[in-house]
Design a protein around this motif. Sequence first.
Motif, PDB file in Angstrom:
ATOM      1  N   ARG A  11       0.557  -1.243   0.161  1.00 48.30           N
ATOM      2  CA  ARG A  11      -0.161  -0.286   0.004  1.00 48.30           C
ATOM      3  C   ARG A  11       0.931   1.835  -0.055  1.00 48.30           C
ATOM      4  O   ARG A  11       1.588   1.098   0.641  1.00 48.30           O
ATOM      5  CB  ARG A  11      -0.953   0.450   1.168  1.00 48.30           C
ATOM      6  CG  ARG A  11      -1.294   1.651   1.380  1.00 48.30           C
ATOM      7  CD  ARG A  11      -2.365   1.086   2.958  1.00 48.30           C
ATOM      8  NE  ARG A  11      -3.301   2.001   3.493  1.00 48.30           N
ATOM      9  CZ  ARG A  11      -3.195   3.584   3.278  1.00 48.30           C
ATOM     10  NH1 ARG A  11      -2.270   4.037   2.966  1.00 48.30           N
ATOM     11  NH2 ARG A  11      -4.305   3.955   2.732  1.00 48.30           N
ATOM     12  N   LYS A  71      -2.906   0.350  -4.612  1.00 47.48           N
ATOM     13  CA  LYS A  71      -2.680  -0.480  -3.710  1.00 47.48           C
ATOM     14  C   LYS A  71      -2.966  -2.156  -4.393  1.00 47.48           C
ATOM     15  O   LYS A  71      -3.151  -1.929  -5.512  1.00 47.48           O
ATOM     16  CB  LYS A  71      -3.872  -1.082  -2.854  1.00 47.48           C
ATOM     17  CG  LYS A  71      -4.640  -2.634  -2.426  1.00 47.48           C
ATOM     18  CD  LYS A  71      -4.227  -1.789  -0.499  1.00 47.48           C
ATOM     19  CE  LYS A  71      -4.209  -3.343   0.350  1.00 47.48           C
ATOM     20  NZ  LYS A  71      -3.574  -2.857   1.718  1.00 47.48           N
ATOM     21  N   GLU A  82      -6.249  -8.312   4.060  1.00 48.08           N
ATOM     22  CA  GLU A  82      -5.034  -7.941   3.410  1.00 48.08           C
ATOM     23  C   GLU A  82      -5.787  -8.478   1.295  1.00 48.08           C
ATOM     24  O   GLU A  82      -5.763  -9.285   1.215  1.00 48.08           O
ATOM     25  CB  GLU A  82      -4.101  -7.659   3.410  1.00 48.08           C
ATOM     26  CG  GLU A  82      -3.209  -7.260   4.409  1.00 48.08           C
ATOM     27  CD  GLU A  82      -3.353  -5.700   4.194  1.00 48.08           C
ATOM     28  OE1 GLU A  82      -2.994  -5.237   3.563  1.00 48.08           O
ATOM     29  OE2 GLU A  82      -3.328  -4.985   5.391  1.00 48.08           O
ATOM     30  N   THR A  84      -7.391  -2.932   3.825  1.00 43.07           N
ATOM     31  CA  THR A  84      -5.988  -3.117   4.836  1.00 43.07           C
ATOM     32  C   THR A  84      -6.112  -3.059   6.069  1.00 43.07           C
ATOM     33  O   THR A  84      -7.658  -2.485   7.012  1.00 43.07           O
ATOM     34  CB  THR A  84      -4.921  -1.446   4.377  1.00 43.07           C
ATOM     35  OG1 THR A  84      -5.245  -1.343   2.879  1.00 43.07           O
ATOM     36  CG2 THR A  84      -4.193  -1.472   5.002  1.00 43.07           C
TER      37      THR A  84
END
Lengths: 138, 138, 138
Positions: free
Chosen positions: A5, A134, C36, C106
Amino acid sequence: MISYRQELWFNVPGRRAFINITPQVDEALRTAGVKEGLVLVNAMHITASVFINDDEAGLHHDYEVWLEKLAPHEPVNQYRHNGYEDNADAHLKRQVMGREVVVAITNGKLDLGPWEQIFYGEFDGGRKKRVLVKIIGE
Amino acid sequence: MISYRQELWFNVPGRRAFINITPQVDEALRTAGVKEGLVLVNAMHITASVFINDDEAGLHHDYEVWLEKLAPHEPVNQYRHNGYEDNADAHLKRQVMGREVVVAITNGKLDLGPWEQIFYGEFDGGRKKRVLVKIIGE
Amino acid sequence: MISYRQELWFNVPGRRAFINITPQVDEALRTAGVKEGLVLVNAMHITASVFINDDEAGLHHDYEVWLEKLAPHEPVNQYRHNGYEDNADAHLKRQVMGREVVVAITNGKLDLGPWEQIFYGEFDGGRKKRVLVKIIGE
């Protein structure tokens, strides 16, 4: 699975601009070290876009004129959103240009066509705003 | 994680067309053998779209008329991009219709709604152009 | 790799509406338990949208007026799609607003900017319709 990220920050001085962010996305991919997967690049603000098109100044001028015709900034009081703000047109323009792109990662590279470049589209500048990169894959 | 990549090639004789590519994406998925994951289908050219809508000839005619009204091809000199080219309108139309779709893969199948079909939208034909199908999952 | 699928159902009484579905997507993510990854949220119907923008009533009114100007519902016979139906404009409006969003995950959360909210956009209501939430990651 690798997950990575990164935020890209912008502070466009004027109201509107198109900024080529392909080099930054490319560098994020090298840092992530993903060989096969997907990268999501999205505006984190709702008056901005991330889109893919041509890095050609004439076309960017055409986009500017065209978007202003489809969703004019003035008169600002034509929009109910503009009670305390004057950026309703930016929320409309962003829908035409889109919030995000998803790009394939193949052999550790952005799998883009010959003229594809990733842009940040700002429609309500003058302050700090972010793009999210991402990356997921292996 | 399985990763699979395939290109679909097109050479539309006229300037514009909508082509249903669901069967090709479906076949790519069977070849990839992914049961759960995502498929990204994107135009690799910036004057073409990949989008999902109805396979109905009347609607495609309506899209053609509507896009021509929103971003007319003629007069070509209304666009600064058209110095050496005449396809600025195609770059605009493609933003309305979109560059890409991401489709879920569930139980080895494209997880589409009852009428969802995947289309290649050509706005500047007469030459060979590509669509990327990228599949990731397990 | 974890894969999770959920459908959200809607039955909008009128023709058009914007519904904030962020809480439902958030809850799907908690159920999936992915830390994730990516979540795809897409309309499964071709006269509806999923998009990200502001949860502000004035702006939603502006979208309604703007989309009606870009792709008017009336007169219905201006569209060839409207032989047995009257929803051609809904197929057009949905292209402007988009079919889907992909959101990063995230640390187990939707990685959204400060004002980003996920919306279901209905352009041809009066019947049951679905949104797909597909989550992949770890």
